[in-house]
Design an enzyme around this catalytic site. Structure first.
Site, PDB file in Angstrom:
ATOM      1  N   LYS A 177      18.719  32.831  -4.547  1.00  0.00           N
ATOM      2  CA  LYS A 177      19.837  31.658  -4.728  1.00  0.00           C
ATOM      3  C   LYS A 177      19.563  30.992  -3.759  1.00  0.00           C
ATOM      4  O   LYS A 177      20.267  31.723  -2.168  1.00  0.00           O
ATOM      5  CB  LYS A 177      21.448  32.428  -4.988  1.00  0.00           C
ATOM      6  CG  LYS A 177      21.812  31.443  -5.795  1.00  0.00           C
ATOM      7  CD  LYS A 177      23.155  31.334  -5.310  1.00  0.00           C
ATOM      8  CE  LYS A 177      23.822  30.688  -4.391  1.00  0.00           C
ATOM      9  NZ  LYS A 177      24.034  30.018  -3.631  1.00  0.00           N
ATOM     10  N   GLU A 252      22.941  39.839   6.619  1.00  0.00           N
ATOM     11  CA  GLU A 252      23.032  39.635   7.661  1.00  0.00           C
ATOM     12  C   GLU A 252      24.058  38.655   7.834  1.00  0.00           C
ATOM     13  O   GLU A 252      23.813  37.701   7.308  1.00  0.00           O
ATOM     14  CB  GLU A 252      21.831  38.939   7.756  1.00  0.00           C
ATOM     15  CG  GLU A 252      20.472  39.738   7.429  1.00  0.00           C
ATOM     16  CD  GLU A 252      20.152  40.779   9.285  1.00  0.00           C
ATOM     17  OE1 GLU A 252      20.842  40.271   9.631  1.00  0.00           O
ATOM     18  OE2 GLU A 252      19.161  40.893   9.158  1.00  0.00           O
ATOM     19  N   CYS A 286      22.897  31.636  13.355  1.00  0.00           N
ATOM     20  CA  CYS A 286      23.837  32.751  13.392  1.00  0.00           C
ATOM     21  C   CYS A 286      23.772  32.902  15.555  1.00  0.00           C
ATOM     22  O   CYS A 286      24.358  34.696  15.929  1.00  0.00           O
ATOM     23  CB  CYS A 286      23.872  33.585  12.834  1.00  0.00           C
ATOM     24  SG  CYS A 286      22.095  34.216  12.881  1.00  0.00           S
ATOM     25  N   GLU A 383      33.476  32.293  15.044  1.00  0.00           N
ATOM     26  CA  GLU A 383      32.709  31.715  14.758  1.00  0.00           C
ATOM     27  C   GLU A 383      32.326  30.224  14.755  1.00  0.00           C
ATOM     28  O   GLU A 383      33.382  30.307  13.734  1.00  0.00           O
ATOM     29  CB  GLU A 383      31.404  32.470  14.012  1.00  0.00           C
ATOM     30  CG  GLU A 383      30.151  31.610  13.527  1.00  0.00           C
ATOM     31  CD  GLU A 383      29.117  32.621  13.181  1.00  0.00           C
ATOM     32  OE1 GLU A 383      29.217  32.519  10.975  1.00  0.00           O
ATOM     33  OE2 GLU A 383      28.064  32.904  13.199  1.00  0.00           O
TER      34      GLU A 383
END
Ligand code: NAD
Ligand code: MN
Length: 479
Positions: A177, A252, A286, A383
Site C-alpha cells: 500500500k 520504521e 526520517c 520531528e
C-alpha cells in the site's frame, strides 16, 4: 512524461483493475501546483479479495517454487526496473517534486535491493544444533504468507523495494500500500515485476488512504505480517490493531537525529556537508540531522560556514539536473513546517537564513537555520519533516549526550571527531539504530537499518530483514 505513462488503477492479480466504488486520489505536482492525474483506490471489499488471492498465490505456488527459480525472477525484476529507470524517475519527480538526480539514484537503489535479495535467497538458511539428548535437530526459515507492506511518501520507490524484495525472497506474497500522495511508482513496480516473471497475485498494489485501505489490510486475518514505514503516531495504531491477532509487525518510524561536531574534528568539512544531511529531500527524511550540537570553541565559525553553504544550495525546479532541493510534497506539508517556524520565532529563536516561500507556484520553502532554540522548544524536540535545522553549542560531552538521549526517538545521527576513542565512546552511548562517523550515510543495502525506542521495531535491509519476513521452525528427529 505523458499522461499515458501514468498508471491509474490498482494492480491486482497481474492486471490493472478498475476499482468501482473506491474514492479517487487527485494528485497534484507540488512543483507547479498543477493537477497530475487521478488514481482509483480500492474499497475495503476489494482489499479482502486482493489479500485472499495473494494468499492463494502464495499457497498455490510461490511458497514452494524452487529457490533458484525465485532468485531468477527477482534478478529479472531488478533488470526490468533498470530498463525503466528513466521513466520511473520522471514519474517520481512529477508526483512528489523529488529532484530528478535523486529520483534516478533512488530507482537505481530499488533495483539494487532486488538484486541483493535475489542473491540472499541461497545464502539465508537454518542451523543444525547439537541438542543434549542426541538425535538430529535443525531449524528452518519458513515463509509466513501474506505480508502487508505500508509505505510513506518521502522515499516511495526504495522503501517499497526494501520491503517487497526481502519478503518475496523469503517466499511470501506481498500486498503493497503506497501513501495516498505517492502511488505512481508503486503501481508501476507491480506491473513491471509481473512482466519480469513474478506470478499474478504475488505482488498486489493497492492505492488508498491509510484509514480505509491501510486499516482493512492490517486487520485482515490472512495478513500475517505488517511491515510499516511512516510516522510514530500511525505506527502505534498499527501495533495496537495488529495485537488482536498477534500479527508480526516491523515498524520504521520518525526521528529527530542529532549531528554532533567536536572541536577536534574537521569541522569545516562538517559545516560544508551537514546542510544536505538535513535539507536533502527538502528535509522530508526520517534520518534528517535536524538538531546540531557544535562544541562551543568552534561554534561561531561553524555556524557562519553552515549558513553560507545553506545559501548556496540550489532550490527550485526538480526537473533540472542541478537542483538539490525541490518543493515540499504538498501545500499541507509546507503549512505544517511554517507553523513550526512561527513557533520558533515566537519563542525568540533567531532565523539565520531561509524559512520563506519562493516566489511563483509550487510548495517551495527556503531551507531554514534556527539558532537559540530552547532545549524544551518544539523545534528542538519534535520531528518537523521539512527544511529546518536547529544548531546549538555544547560544552561537555556528558551533558550533550544526556540531551541527545532525552529524545523519545533514536533512529540515526552523525558524529564528527578525529579522536578514535571518543568516536567509539560516543557511538556506543548514543541510543540510535544507525550512526555515521565523519559523514552522513545512514542507508546501506547490505546493513541493518532501523530505530531504537519510538523510532521503530525490527530492521529493514541487510540479512537482518530476512529474519523479519520468516518464521523460525525447529525440527527434531530421534535417533
Ligand atoms: P504516515 O504515518 O502518515 O503514513 C505512512 C503510511 O501509512 C501511508 O501509506 C499511510 O496511508 C498509511 N496509514 C495511515 N494511516 C493508517 C492506518 N490507520 N492504518 C494503516 N495504514 C495507515 O507517514 P507519512 O506522512 O507518509 O511519512 C512521514 C513519516 O514517515 C515521518 O514520520 C518519517 O519519519 C517516517 N519515515 C520513517 C522512515 C524510517 O525508515 N524510519 C522512513 C521514511 C519515513
Ligand atoms: Mn502523514
Amino acid at each position: 512524461m505523458t499522461s499515458s505513462n501514468i498508471p491509474t488503477q490498482p494492480f491486482v492479480d497481474g492486471v490493472h483493475q478498475a476499482a468501482a466504488g473506491g474514492a479517487a486520489l487527485h494528485l497534484v505536482n507540488p512543483a507547479t501546483g498543477q493537477p497530475l492525474g487521478t488514481v482509483q483506490t480500492v474499497t475495503t471489499f476489494q482489499v479482502s479479495a486482493a489479500v485472499e488471492s495473494a494468499h492463494r498465490a502464495w499457497e498455490g505456488g510461490w511458497r514452494d517454487l524452487a529457490p533458484g527459480k525465485r532468485a531468477d525472477i527477482l534478478f529479472n525484476v531488478a533488470r526490468v526496473i533498470r530498463e525503466n529507470l528513466e521513466l520511473l524517475a520522471q514519474i517520481e519527480c512529477a508526483n512528489i517534486g523529488k529532484p530528478i538526480s535523486d529520483a534516478r539514484d533512488e530507482i537505481g537503489l530499488g533495483a539494487k535491493v532486488f538484486e541483493y535479495y535475489a542473491g540472499a535467497i541461497g545464502k539465508y538458511f537454518g542451523q543444525t544444533i547439537p541438542v543434549s539428548r542426541g538425535g538430529f535437530d535443525f531449524t528452518l526459515r519458513q515463509s509466513m504468507g501474506v505480508v502487508a507492506a505500508i509505505v510513506p511518501w518521502n522515499f516511495p520507490f526504495p522503501i517499497a523495494a526494501w520491503k517487497s524484495a526481502p519478503a518475496l525472497a523469503a517466499g511470501n506474497a506481498v500486498v503493497l500500500k503506497p501513501a495516498s500522495l505517492s502511488p505512481l511508482t508503486a503501481l508501476r513496480l507491480g506491473e513491471l515485476a509481473h512482466a519480469a516473471g513474478l506470478p499474478a497475485g504475488v505482488l498486489q498494489v493497492l492505492p488508498g488512504s491509510g484509514r480505509e485501505v491501510g486499516d482493512a489490510l492490517v486487520t485482515h486475518p490472512l495478513v500475517r505480517k505488517i511491515s510499516f514505514t511512516g510516522s510514530t503516531e500511525i505506527g502505534r495504531r498499527i501495533m495496537e490493531l495488529a495485537s488482536r491477532d498477534l500479527k508480526r509487525v516491523s515498524l520504521e518510524l520518525g526521528g529527530k537525529s542529532p549531528n554532533v561536531v567536536f572541536a577536534d574534528a574537521d569541522w569545516q568539512r562538517a559545516a560544508e556537508t551537514s546542510p544536505m544531511s538535513v535539507f536533502a529531500n527538502t528535509g522530508q527524511d526520517c534520518c534528517a540531522r535536524s538538531r546540531m550540537y557544535v562544541e562551543r570553541s568552534v561554534y561561531d565559525g561553524f555556524v557562519e560556514r553552515f549558513v553560507a553553504a545553506t545559501r548556496r544550495l540550489d532550490v527550485g525546479d526538480p526537473r533540472l539536473e542541478s537542483t538539490q532541493i525541490g518543493p515540499l510534497v504538498s501545500e499541507g506539508q509546507r503549512a505544517t513546517v511554517e507553523a513550526f517556524l512561527a513557533d520558533a520565532r515566537k519563542a525568540g529563536s533567531q532565523v539565520a537564513c531561509g524559512g520563506s516561500r519562493l516566489p511563483g507556484p509550487g510548495s517551495f520553502l527556503a531551507p531554514a537555520v534556527l539558532l537559540g532554540v530552547g532545549a524544551s522548544d518544539r523545534c528542538w524536540r519534535e520531528e518537523i519533516f521539512g527544511p529546518v535545522v536547529a544548531i546549538t553549542p555544547f560544552d561537555d560531552e556528558a551533558g550533550m549526550l544526556r540531551d541527545v538521549n532525552a529524545s523519545p526517538y533514536g533512529l540515526s545521527g552523525s558524529v564528527w571527531t578525529n579522536d578514535l576513542r571518543r568516536a567509539l565512546r560516543v557511538s556506543r552511548a548514543i541510543q540510535s539504530g544507525v550512526l555515521s562517523i565523519n559523514c552522513h550515510n545512514s542507508v546501506h543495502v547490505e546493513a541493518p537499518f532501523g530505530g531504537f525506542k519510538q523510532s521503530g521495531l525490527g530492521r529493514d535491509l541487510g540479512m537482518a530483514a530476512m529474519d523479519g519476513f520468516t518464521e523460525l521452525k525447529n525440527v527434531y528427529i530421534a535417533d
